[in-house]
Motif scaffolding. Structure first.
Motif, mmCIF file in Angstrom:
data_model
loop_
_atom_site.group_PDB
_atom_site.id
_atom_site.type_symbol
_atom_site.label_atom_id
_atom_site.label_comp_id
_atom_site.label_asym_id
_atom_site.label_seq_id
_atom_site.Cartn_x
_atom_site.Cartn_y
_atom_site.Cartn_z
ATOM 1 N N HIS A 104 -86.718 3.210 -3.814
ATOM 2 C CA HIS A 104 -87.133 2.971 -5.773
ATOM 3 C C HIS A 104 -87.622 1.578 -5.703
ATOM 4 O O HIS A 104 -88.739 1.502 -6.362
ATOM 5 C CB HIS A 104 -85.974 2.693 -6.382
ATOM 6 C CG HIS A 104 -86.047 3.052 -7.935
ATOM 7 N ND1 HIS A 104 -86.688 3.508 -8.677
ATOM 8 C CD2 HIS A 104 -85.611 1.680 -8.615
ATOM 9 C CE1 HIS A 104 -86.628 2.798 -10.013
ATOM 10 N NE2 HIS A 104 -86.181 2.426 -9.790
ATOM 11 N N ARG A 138 -91.444 0.784 -4.623
ATOM 12 C CA ARG A 138 -92.151 1.039 -5.002
ATOM 13 C C ARG A 138 -93.147 0.536 -6.261
ATOM 14 O O ARG A 138 -93.717 0.410 -7.095
ATOM 15 C CB ARG A 138 -91.956 2.805 -5.011
ATOM 16 C CG ARG A 138 -91.865 3.777 -4.106
ATOM 17 C CD ARG A 138 -92.001 5.502 -4.512
ATOM 18 N NE ARG A 138 -92.157 6.146 -3.215
ATOM 19 C CZ ARG A 138 -90.834 7.084 -3.438
ATOM 20 N NH1 ARG A 138 -90.289 7.521 -4.143
ATOM 21 N NH2 ARG A 138 -91.545 8.206 -1.801
ATOM 22 N N LYS A 139 -91.861 0.745 -6.751
ATOM 23 C CA LYS A 139 -91.172 -0.927 -7.731
ATOM 24 C C LYS A 139 -92.278 -2.148 -8.195
ATOM 25 O O LYS A 139 -93.937 -1.963 -8.515
ATOM 26 C CB LYS A 139 -90.585 -1.150 -9.030
ATOM 27 C CG LYS A 139 -90.217 -1.242 -10.563
ATOM 28 C CD LYS A 139 -89.205 -1.237 -10.979
ATOM 29 C CE LYS A 139 -89.650 -1.179 -12.580
ATOM 30 N NZ LYS A 139 -88.039 -0.712 -13.555
ATOM 31 N N GLU A 180 -96.766 -2.426 -9.114
ATOM 32 C CA GLU A 180 -96.496 -3.878 -10.321
ATOM 33 C C GLU A 180 -97.888 -4.848 -9.227
ATOM 34 O O GLU A 180 -98.550 -5.856 -10.018
ATOM 35 C CB GLU A 180 -94.774 -4.442 -10.128
ATOM 36 C CG GLU A 180 -94.794 -3.592 -12.063
ATOM 37 C CD GLU A 180 -95.547 -3.270 -13.110
ATOM 38 O OE1 GLU A 180 -96.273 -4.511 -13.949
ATOM 39 O OE2 GLU A 180 -95.075 -2.152 -13.466
#
Length: 147
Positions: free
Chosen positions: A78, A81-82, A86
């Protein structure tokens, strides 16, 4: 020119001078020294004309898009991927260092979005991206680098 060859050239020039000077002051600019500039000007012009100002090396470029490793847990995946979405990093490592409970992470990020930013501003940027996740964490180890 390799540093060792540059030092050799500078030491040869320093030995030819009548007044002793420090090596660093004698080698600051080549244009001041006529014998050295005269001897290397033609060869340096020919060498520099073949190479563009910015050299891109295919082996140092990240040819494939950054993909998460297979061994990441759900929490690590998680976070990976975040940050990837960004910052579009060149290098990204996410590791749960809390023993698997997801309360502390070690992050290593190398991104072009960090160019021109101080380390504190780089960390603030990452903290703003992961603000919701950091609220539930005990701590985070963060290493950032511009590309």
């Amino acid at each position: 020119m390799a540093p060792s060859r540059a030092i050799l050239r500078c030491t040869r020039f320093v030995q030819l001078r009548s007044t002793p000077r420090l090596l660093s002051t004698a080698c600051t600019t080549r244009s001041q020294h006529a014998p050295l500039a005269k001897r290397s000007s033609a060869s340096s012009r020919s060498r520099l004309s073949h190479h563009p100002a910015t050299v891109t090396r295919p082996y140092s470029q990240n040819a494939t898009p950054l993909e998460p490793p297979d061994h990441l847990s759900e929490g690590e995946l998680h976070v990976f991927r975040k940050i990837k979405a960004e910052l579009d990093p060149v290098k990204l490592e996410v590791q749960d260092i809390s023993g698997g409970c997801g309360s502390m992470y070690a992050l290593e990020i190398e991104s072009a979005k960090f160019n021109g930013l101080t380390v504190i501003k780089q960390h603030k940027l990452v903290n703003s991206i992961l603000a919701d996740e950091i609220k539930s964490w005990h701590g985070v180890q963060l290493r950032t680098r511009p590309t």
